[in-house]
Design an enzyme around this catalytic site. Structure first.
Site, PDB file in Angstrom:
ATOM      1  N   GLU A  94       2.496 -13.805 -12.758  1.00 10.31           N
ATOM      2  CA  GLU A  94       3.384 -14.484 -11.820  1.00 10.31           C
ATOM      3  C   GLU A  94       3.090 -15.983 -11.849  1.00 10.31           C
ATOM      4  OE1 GLU A  94       4.539 -14.140  -7.064  1.00 10.31           O
ATOM      5  OE2 GLU A  94       2.503 -13.643  -7.729  1.00 10.31           O
ATOM      6  N   LYS A 194      11.205 -10.474  -6.357  1.00  7.80           N
ATOM      7  CA  LYS A 194      10.102 -10.175  -5.448  1.00  7.80           C
ATOM      8  C   LYS A 194      10.585 -10.026  -4.011  1.00  7.80           C
ATOM      9  CE  LYS A 194       5.449 -11.858  -4.216  1.00  7.80           C
ATOM     10  NZ  LYS A 194       4.497 -12.988  -4.399  1.00  7.80           N
ATOM     11  N   CYS A 227       2.633  -8.971  -7.390  1.00  4.65           N
ATOM     12  CA  CYS A 227       1.597  -9.520  -6.512  1.00  4.65           C
ATOM     13  C   CYS A 227       1.507  -8.822  -5.155  1.00  4.65           C
ATOM     14  CB  CYS A 227       1.818 -11.024  -6.349  1.00  4.65           C
ATOM     15  SG  CYS A 227       0.334 -11.924  -5.805  1.00  4.65           S
TER      16      CYS A 227
END
Length: 525
Positions: A94, A194, A227
């Protein structure tokens, strides 16, 4: 029941750490799992990215591309290296291309236009002029095609919207933190935007959660998330409710936080809990606490964690298409093992076993005026844990909070001059995110005072053989075993026994830093 909540298991393999060899490549530092026909070669790259000197400043698209091409040049080198080693899929971290700490306005020149791969079939390398502002996508597509491998990368993307759209931002566009997936011929296969942003003012949260799954000819279905998503039900857990998803690609920019949430800890725990292969690529900025990548299977990990090296790191490993499952706890209880038998007797409420277990040898331990260990409170991970000291060569201690009771049955070959404690937390975590956790953790304290328990440490000398267990009210429990020098260990056995979830470990390779059962109650977030 979820795969995380099924009966567990004796783990038969040890973890393995990736080690550097000339040329910057990393390969496993121990024998591979027994060869099977149905296997594939995976690669993840921990990238030391080139960052904007002033991410708050406005810049041109040309200047933004100049910076991003520097990072993409490194990506291209790693794809070439991975291709020589036979990699069939590679994952990049990321924020690895554009960086971080932008505002919504300052990141705009770094964004590529992103068509929906589900409505538009497109090969950016072969059709570079089909859409404007897609230079990054074009390079990634060409890398995948040249390397003849699936490629997963993270970039910032933009999507124009109309004022008639009730969710459209005032500037007329959505900005997303996006993972993209390219096939080995360079075709854009899918994207993931995300959902659980971590203080990312530059990006929007998608109006609907992307549950992105892509298919490969070499390993079947892969799930995708990013993440902070790993701590939440959507999309991470919901993806894995599809029993055909046995692999996850996971770009991350994770800041390590010990003693419970170092990058490799949560990655490893997630792979074990859900019986999957997790391909995790972290960014490499040690000064920011950002390192820790790996290829994690339920039985073995190939990982990299370095706070010293300024360089990026490539990990390549061969893993099974069908991750080896865990042997039934019922078939591996070790009833002939006196130590495990004592654990079972404690669960059954045998008073003689309890008496024996509490017969602690205290020759090297602080003296207490009572037979019971004193409880105390200390901050760990910004939460108020209740703890008891773990003294002496052997014993059984327990500590409770809000209905969760954690137990430790332990033996120690020698008693080091260090303080260890067993801690419990059952509540809503509210710092740097809001989520409900149940935690049982055996930790080495930062010093000899109770107030040092919960501090971040990476070195330890204390050796233990132990059973750690608790009466968890969730089936989503992530086992974590970390020893001195940021080394991952594999539990010997873990699972449900008499409504208690337990972890057993003997024969640590080095001093214990953390042994934890980290439970998530998603419905109470």
């Amino acid at each position: 029941m979820s795969r995380a909540g099924r009966q567990l298991a004796l783990l038969l393999c040890s973890c393995c750490v990736a080690v550097a060899i000339p040329g910057g490549l990393a390969e496993e530092g121990c024998p591979a799992e027994p060869h099977q026909a149905s296997r594939y070669v995976a690669a993840v790259y921990e990238h030391q990215s080139f960052l904007s000197p002033d991410p708050l400043a406005l810049t041109s698209r040309e200047q933004a591309l100049e910076l991003m091409h520097r990072n993409l040049d490194v990506y291209e080198q790693q794809v070439t290296t991975a291709a020589r080693k036979g990699a069939q899929i590679i994952v990049f971290p990321e924020d690895g291309i554009h960086g971080f700490n932008f505002t919504r306005t300052s990141i705009y020149p770094f964004l590529d236009f992103m068509p929906s791969p589900r409505s538009v079939r497109w090969n950016p390398c072969l059709e570079p002029h089909r859409f404007n502002d897609t230079e990054v996508l074009q390079r990634l597509s060409c890398m995948a095609m040249k390397g003849e491998m699936f490629l997963v990368a993270n970039l910032g993307t933009k999507q124009p919207c109309h004022s008639s759209d009730p969710g459209c931002p005032s500037d007329g566009r959505y900005q997303f933190n996006t993972n993209v997936v390219f096939s080995s011929n360079g075709t854009l296969v899918d994207r993931y935007r995300k959902h659980n942003l971590y203080f990312e003012a530059a990006f929007d949260t998608p109006l609907e959660v992307d549950h992105t799954v892509f298919d490969t000819p070499f390993a079947g279905k892969f799930g995708v998330f990013t993440c902070f998503d790993i701590l939440f039900f959507d999309p991470a857990v919901r993806l894995l409710q599809d029993s055909e998803v046995k692999h996850v690609v996971y770009p991350t920019a994770w800041m390590n936080q010990l003693p419970l949430l170092a990058a490799i800890q949560i990655q490893r725990g997630f792979a074990i809990a859900f019986v999957i292969n997790l391909l995790a690529a972290n960014i490499h900025h040690p000064s920011l606490g950002m390192t820790g990548s790996g290829i994690h299977t339920p039985l073995k990990s190939f990982w990299h964690h370095s706070m010293d090296s300024p360089e990026g790191h490539l990990i390549i490993a061969e893993v099974a298409r069908n991750p080896p499952g865990l042997i039934s706890a019922g078939n591996a209880t070790g009833k002939t093992d006196p130590f495990h038998r004592k654990f079972l007797q404690l669960l059954a409420g045998d008073p003689y076993s309890e008496k024996d277990a509490q017969d602690v040898h205290c020759d090297a331990a602080p003296k207490s005026t009572t037979n019971a260990s004193p409880t105390f409170n200390s901050e760990m991970m910004y939460d108020n844990f209740t703890l008891v000291p773990v003294w002496g060569r052997d014993g059984h201690v327990h500590v409770c909070a809000h209905g969760l009771c954690c137990h430790l049955l332990y033996q120690r070959p020698t008693v080091s001059q260090e303080l260890y404690a067993l801690g419990v937390f059952d509540g809503l975590h509210t710092v740097h995110g809001t989520y409900y956790v149940q935690v049982c953790a055996l930790v080495k304290c930062g010093g000899l005072g109770f107030d040092t328990c919960g501090q971040e440490i990476t070195e330890a000398m204390g050796m233990f053989e132990f059973h750690l267990w608790g009466n968890f009210s969730t089936s989503y429990i992530f086992p974590m075993l970390l020893t001195s020098g940021m080394m991952l260990e594999t539990p010997d056995q873990l699972g449900w026994e008499s409504d208690q979830y337990f972890l057993k470990k003997r024969g640590l390779s080095s001093g214990l830093v953390t042994a934890a059962l980290y439970g998530r109650l998603y419905e109470r977030d």
